[in-house]
Design a protein around this motif. Sequence first.
Motif, PDB file in Angstrom:
ATOM      1  N   THR A 106      -9.405  57.215  34.252  1.00  0.00           N
ATOM      2  CA  THR A 106      -8.311  58.167  34.023  1.00  0.00           C
ATOM      3  C   THR A 106      -8.706  59.589  34.430  1.00  0.00           C
ATOM      4  O   THR A 106      -8.695  60.511  33.617  1.00  0.00           O
ATOM      5  N   ASP A 140      -3.343  62.564  35.898  1.00  0.00           N
ATOM      6  CA  ASP A 140      -4.633  62.596  35.192  1.00  0.00           C
ATOM      7  C   ASP A 140      -5.621  63.560  35.839  1.00  0.00           C
ATOM      8  O   ASP A 140      -6.748  63.190  36.192  1.00  0.00           O
ATOM      9  N   TYR A 168      -2.145  65.937  27.743  1.00  0.00           N
ATOM     10  CA  TYR A 168      -2.743  65.598  26.456  1.00  0.00           C
ATOM     11  C   TYR A 168      -4.162  66.144  26.421  1.00  0.00           C
ATOM     12  O   TYR A 168      -4.706  66.568  27.439  1.00  0.00           O
ATOM     13  N   ARG A 170      -8.135  65.407  25.524  1.00  0.00           N
ATOM     14  CA  ARG A 170      -9.040  64.285  25.291  1.00  0.00           C
ATOM     15  C   ARG A 170     -10.466  64.754  25.016  1.00  0.00           C
ATOM     16  O   ARG A 170     -10.844  65.892  25.301  1.00  0.00           O
ATOM     17  N   SER A 331      -7.983  57.926  25.796  1.00  0.00           N
ATOM     18  CA  SER A 331      -6.624  58.377  25.529  1.00  0.00           C
ATOM     19  C   SER A 331      -6.627  59.495  24.493  1.00  0.00           C
ATOM     20  O   SER A 331      -7.650  59.758  23.834  1.00  0.00           O
ATOM     21  N   HIS A 334      -8.064  59.362  20.420  1.00  0.00           N
ATOM     22  CA  HIS A 334      -8.734  58.063  20.362  1.00  0.00           C
ATOM     23  C   HIS A 334      -9.493  57.936  19.034  1.00  0.00           C
ATOM     24  O   HIS A 334     -10.337  58.779  18.710  1.00  0.00           O
TER      25      HIS A 334
END
Length: 397
Positions: A106, A140, A168, A170, A331, A334
């Motif tokens: 990713t 990504d 997002y 991470r 993700s 996580h």
Amino acid sequence: MVDIAQQAAIHAASRKDAMAARVPLTAIDPGQWRALAQRAIEPNGYYLPAWELAVSATARGRTAASALPAFDGASTRLIGLMPVISLWRALKIPLPALVSAHPYGTLCSPLIDRDAPIEAATQLLRRAREAGAHALVLNDVALDGAAMTALKQVLTRDGLKPHVLSSYIRASLDATQDDETLLRDALGTKKLKELRRQSHRLEEHGPVTFDVARRPDEIGPALETFLQLEASGWKGKRGTALVQHVGDATFIRRAVPALAETAQCEIITLRAGTTPVAAGIVLRHQDRAFFFKLGIDERFAKYSPGVQLTIELTRHLCADPAIASADSTASADHPMINPIWRGRFAVGDVLIPLRRHDPVVALIHAALAGLNAAHEGARHVVRRLRKSAKATPPPAR
């Protein structure tokens, strides 16, 4: 099948120019590609040639990627590389855009030469235009990474602005810290004590060891151990384990040994006696590690084997002076790695327009926004169904 995105292009480049601008990934000279990776302004282990070429050759749903290459003024040195596919192939949207080729991991930040970042970014965008695209969709990418920063500078200069479609946060690891201090600050004394207790309990099945396979002669057997562990768990039950699909198994068995030849891949394994209880694949590019995948023996789940392995990996990376950071490639939120690796960075999908005041870009943006909304709605329904299933009591016997 004729590329529908190119057919639909407005003011499309000539077929000859388009073919010259966007080339098969296999047409890129591997030596030039490796040299560019060494000079890349931002590491990306998933766009190393040994990895991405293996993905593009056989990986399920990811084959036959193209590339947008950038060369210096003398057209002799590769200074940028962006693996791509058409928007039609990626999402079945018949509009003239190119999308990051998904490298299984990713992260799709393109390779940009640190010695010529603006020239490289300029050439990549020019190549995309010549290929007939009106926009690029970078999935990504590290939103504040050096590659995206170079692209933004060129876009700003040209009066263009990228649009973040989704994003997002991470987890990442600052491997320059003291490992024990980092783990204590992240997990707390009580949690670490509980994990030590679980490790001692695991020793009832044999001495607990943490092994790192690096050499080509070690990496093959370690990979097979990982593949067996991954297929034995929930991924195997869902049919998503690498070894369950011929193309995926072929890709990983080609990529991992090839990267081991250049010390850019290692496999970590946690054992209780002779029994492997957890294993993971780690890529290395420049001073960054990438935690690709994890497999565990679910018979040992009560001992938290995935957490135990990640803690040992943390110690391993912090002790390595060649590694400054690690990308979890996980993700958002996580549940396993977020509490351990407390560093954070933003990852997202970005729409890059290639022409000013282009109505086609607005159509592309609207199509992508509609698709994202549909996917989010579907995810919301699935979450509600799962919650409902958990709340419903089992039938009386």
